[in-house]
Design a protein around this motif. Structure first.
Motif, PDB file in Angstrom:
ATOM      1  N   GLU A  61       0.852  -1.198   0.000  1.00 44.98           N
ATOM      2  CA  GLU A  61       0.000   0.000   0.000  1.00 44.98           C
ATOM      3  C   GLU A  61       0.886   1.245   0.000  1.00 44.98           C
ATOM      4  OE1 GLU A  61      -3.291   0.399  -0.141  1.00 44.98           O
ATOM      5  OE2 GLU A  61      -3.835  -1.706  -0.004  1.00 44.98           O
ATOM      6  N   GLY A  62       0.265   2.373  -0.257  1.00 46.39           N
ATOM      7  CA  GLY A  62       0.955   3.663  -0.132  1.00 46.39           C
ATOM      8  C   GLY A  62       2.169   3.796  -1.038  1.00 46.39           C
ATOM      9  N   VAL A  63       2.104   3.238  -2.235  1.00 45.14           N
ATOM     10  CA  VAL A  63       3.232   3.306  -3.167  1.00 45.14           C
ATOM     11  C   VAL A  63       3.269   4.682  -3.816  1.00 45.14           C
ATOM     12  CG1 VAL A  63       4.258   2.322  -5.258  1.00 45.14           C
ATOM     13  CG2 VAL A  63       3.028   0.836  -3.643  1.00 45.14           C
ATOM     14  N   ARG A  64       4.407   5.314  -3.729  1.00 46.23           N
ATOM     15  CA  ARG A  64       4.583   6.609  -4.393  1.00 46.23           C
ATOM     16  C   ARG A  64       6.017   6.708  -4.906  1.00 46.23           C
ATOM     17  NH1 ARG A  64       0.019   6.588  -2.982  1.00 46.23           N
ATOM     18  NH2 ARG A  64      -1.369   8.339  -2.586  1.00 46.23           N
ATOM     19  N   THR A  65       6.142   7.376  -6.031  1.00 49.93           N
ATOM     20  CA  THR A  65       7.446   7.738  -6.573  1.00 49.93           C
ATOM     21  C   THR A  65       7.487   9.259  -6.645  1.00 49.93           C
ATOM     22  OG1 THR A  65       7.533   5.720  -7.893  1.00 49.93           O
ATOM     23  CG2 THR A  65       8.965   7.507  -8.586  1.00 49.93           C
ATOM     24  N   ARG A  66       8.616   9.832  -6.287  1.00 50.66           N
ATOM     25  CA  ARG A  66       8.742  11.290  -6.372  1.00 50.66           C
ATOM     26  C   ARG A  66       8.449  11.728  -7.800  1.00 50.66           C
ATOM     27  NH1 ARG A  66      14.240  13.472  -4.554  1.00 50.66           N
ATOM     28  NH2 ARG A  66      14.703  13.282  -6.752  1.00 50.66           N
ATOM     29  N   SER A  67       7.693  12.791  -7.956  1.00 51.78           N
ATOM     30  CA  SER A  67       7.200  13.210  -9.275  1.00 51.78           C
ATOM     31  C   SER A  67       8.329  13.379 -10.291  1.00 51.78           C
ATOM     32  CB  SER A  67       6.363  14.484  -9.165  1.00 51.78           C
ATOM     33  OG  SER A  67       7.103  15.515  -8.572  1.00 51.78           O
ATOM     34  N   SER A  68       9.482  13.866  -9.882  1.00 52.65           N
ATOM     35  CA  SER A  68      10.593  14.057 -10.823  1.00 52.65           C
ATOM     36  C   SER A  68      11.218  12.738 -11.272  1.00 52.65           C
ATOM     37  CB  SER A  68      11.678  14.934 -10.189  1.00 52.65           C
ATOM     38  OG  SER A  68      12.228  14.290  -9.057  1.00 52.65           O
ATOM     39  N   GLU A  69      10.865  11.640 -10.615  1.00 56.41           N
ATOM     40  CA  GLU A  69      11.433  10.322 -10.942  1.00 56.41           C
ATOM     41  C   GLU A  69      10.449   9.403 -11.648  1.00 56.41           C
ATOM     42  OE1 GLU A  69      14.671   9.400 -10.467  1.00 56.41           O
ATOM     43  OE2 GLU A  69      15.018  11.461  -9.817  1.00 56.41           O
ATOM     44  N   ARG A  70       9.214   9.843 -11.829  1.00 57.27           N
ATOM     45  CA  ARG A  70       8.208   8.979 -12.458  1.00 57.27           C
ATOM     46  C   ARG A  70       8.591   8.688 -13.911  1.00 57.27           C
ATOM     47  NH1 ARG A  70       3.521  12.412  -9.663  1.00 57.27           N
ATOM     48  NH2 ARG A  70       3.866  11.605  -7.562  1.00 57.27           N
ATOM     49  N   GLY A  71       8.333   7.454 -14.321  1.00 60.93           N
ATOM     50  CA  GLY A  71       8.654   7.035 -15.677  1.00 60.93           C
ATOM     51  C   GLY A  71      10.096   6.613 -15.868  1.00 60.93           C
ATOM     52  N   LYS A  72      10.864   6.520 -14.796  1.00 57.57           N
ATOM     53  CA  LYS A  72      12.285   6.174 -14.887  1.00 57.57           C
ATOM     54  C   LYS A  72      12.595   4.793 -14.309  1.00 57.57           C
ATOM     55  CE  LYS A  72      13.735  11.005 -14.644  1.00 57.57           C
ATOM     56  NZ  LYS A  72      14.526  11.988 -13.881  1.00 57.57           N
ATOM     57  N   GLY A  73      11.555   4.018 -13.989  1.00 59.86           N
ATOM     58  CA  GLY A  73      11.780   2.665 -13.489  1.00 59.86           C
ATOM     59  C   GLY A  73      11.841   2.528 -11.982  1.00 59.86           C
TER      60      GLY A  73
END
Length: 154
Positions: free
Chosen positions: A89-101
């Motif tokens: 649960e609560g999975v998040r990636t920092r917005s500047s890192e999204r789409g980078k794996g």
């Protein structure tokens, strides 16, 4: 896996960055309260999570920089002959890192962690409004085999 990422248990010093990530999307911005100082409720929740041996709050880091987070909860069941399952649960990636794996590596790390803990199944939910997230999880091998229901209590 591991695009210069390392994974570790979150510390209380990470809390500000974690809350910033969970608040930084269209749904999170409506339900989270990212302000300084952080509301005490986040610190209390963090302390409860870290005190429970069946909960892990994991951060993904590039060097010392936190770029992702997920919570994994391990639950014993009587079904499957007393088997354990993991819930992410609560999975998040920092917005500047999204789409980078980063998200892929984070989830794959969680799957391996669940296997090491002896879980026979790993499950997660995502809001139906998060169409991209649903496609992302399906690409990683998750299947929508059940209909999930939730009830807000406040």
């Amino acid at each position: 896996m591991d695009r210069e990422l390392n994974f570790r248990l979150a510390t209380e010093q990470d809390l500000d960055k974690i809350v910033a990530m969970i608040a930084d999307d269209p749904l999170g911005s409506k339900r989270e309260k990212y302000e300084q100082p952080l509301p005490v409720s986040y610190r209390k929740a963090f302390q409860a999570i870290t005190a429970d041996p069946n909960n892990e709050l994991i951060v993904a880091c590039k060097g010392n920089d936190i770029v992702g987070v997920q919570q994994i909860t391990y639950t014993p069941y009587l079904t499957y002959q007393g088997g354990w399952r993991a819930t992410i649960e609560g999975v998040r990636t920092r917005s500047s890192e999204r789409g980078k794996g980063v998200g892929t590596d984070l989830i794959q790390w969680g799957i391996q962690r669940a296997k090491k803990r002896g879980c026979h199944l790993i499950q997660l939910t995502t809001d139906k409004k998060r169409k991209d997230a649903l496609r992302f999880y399906e690409r990683l091998g998750f299947k929508a085999t059940h209909e999930g229901l939730k009830m807000t209590l406040y």
